[in-house]
Design a protein around this motif. Structure first.
Motif: not given
Length: 274
Positions: A97-117
């Motif tokens: 995030r600090r080193g990139v000047s473009s938007p970042i979209w997090a692409m992932g699976y429900k288990r890792e991103l949602v269920e593990e908050a």
């Protein structure tokens, strides 16, 4: 066309700048931590400099079941290198995030991103501009959009050509970003045929005035990126072919390919007048 409904100002600003240059967006998918944390950071930064407008950053998963073999191997490499969950992933994500000047979209699976908050940590630290969750239902995507929209984060929804008009209408209702899949199945299918993009875009557009519509799956060459743009999409998502470059550590080829794909996002006069 002016974007009116995006929750995230960085996404809107990035697209507006591309419009002013007469271009569509090039969205590049890479897996966070692949093949190592340091190389991942290097390749993400250099790919943005080469032409990627938005980084779709994959959250490593032990079971990336909707992805093809190329991306599955990338998930394993990242996990083996220590980019698992919060312990190894968040410090790297902060550096990206600090080193990139473009938007970042997090692409992932429900288990890792949602269920593990994990999505909450990413949102609270303002490390993401959108969420891409291919294995969440439309109802789950809407719930997350209601939660995250006020914080300025867009939640991407998915449409494919096999959906009927009512399903397309329901998916677009209240959406800010639509990801149109050029074919059904896993990512990176070498035998998949990409066709009918213009018709698919025309089916979606009336239901999403002021929203962002991007196309993905099978756009592994500059010509296919150009075809998606000429079909009327606001952006093209490229993944497996870039990840394969990471796998082979073909860094110069990766950056050259990104640059060539970016050239194909230039809109024709016909598209500029759509």
């Amino acid at each position: 066309m002016t974007l009116k409904i995006l929750h995230n100002p960085f996404n809107a600003e990035t697209y507006r700048a591309a419009q002013e240059r007469g271009e569509a967006l090039l969205i590049g998918y890479l897996v966070a931590g692949d093949p190592t944390a340091e190389e991942s950071l290097e390749m993400i930064q250099a790919s943005v400099q080469a032409g990627i407008d938005i980084i779709e950053l994959g959250v490593p998963s032990p079971d990336p079941y909707v992805d093809g073999e190329v991306i599955k191997r990338a998930h394993k490499r990242a996990l083996d290198a220590g980019a698992a969950a919060s312990e190894g992933l968040l410090p790297l994500w902060r550096r990206i995030r600090r080193g990139v000047s473009s938007p970042i979209w997090a692409m992932g699976y429900k288990r890792e991103l949602v269920e593990e908050a994990l999505y909450r940590s990413l949102a609270e630290e303002k490390l993401i501009d959108a969420l891409v969750l291919p294995d969440c239902s439309l109802e789950e995507q809407i719930r997350l959009q209601n939660e995250l929209g006020p914080a300025g984060i867009d939640v991407v929804r998915f449409i494919n050509s096999s959906m009927d008009e009512e399903a397309i209408r329901r998916t677009c209702d209240g959406a800010t970003i639509i990801y149109a899949q050029s074919y059904s199945g896993t990512t990176g299918d070498p035998l998949a045929r990409v066709q009918g993009l213009g018709k698919l875009c025309d089916r979606i557009r009336p239901h999403l005035p002021g929203g962002l519509i991007v196309a993905g799956f099978g756009l592994r060459t500059p010509d296919r990126v150009g075809s998606a743009v000429d079909s009327g999409f606001d952006g093209a998502v490229v993944g497996s072919v870039l990840v394969r470059c990471c796998e082979n550590r073909e860094k110069d080829y990766l950056y050259r390919l990104v640059a060539e794909m970016k050239l194909e996002t230039a809109r024709s006069d016909k598209e500029l007048n759509r």
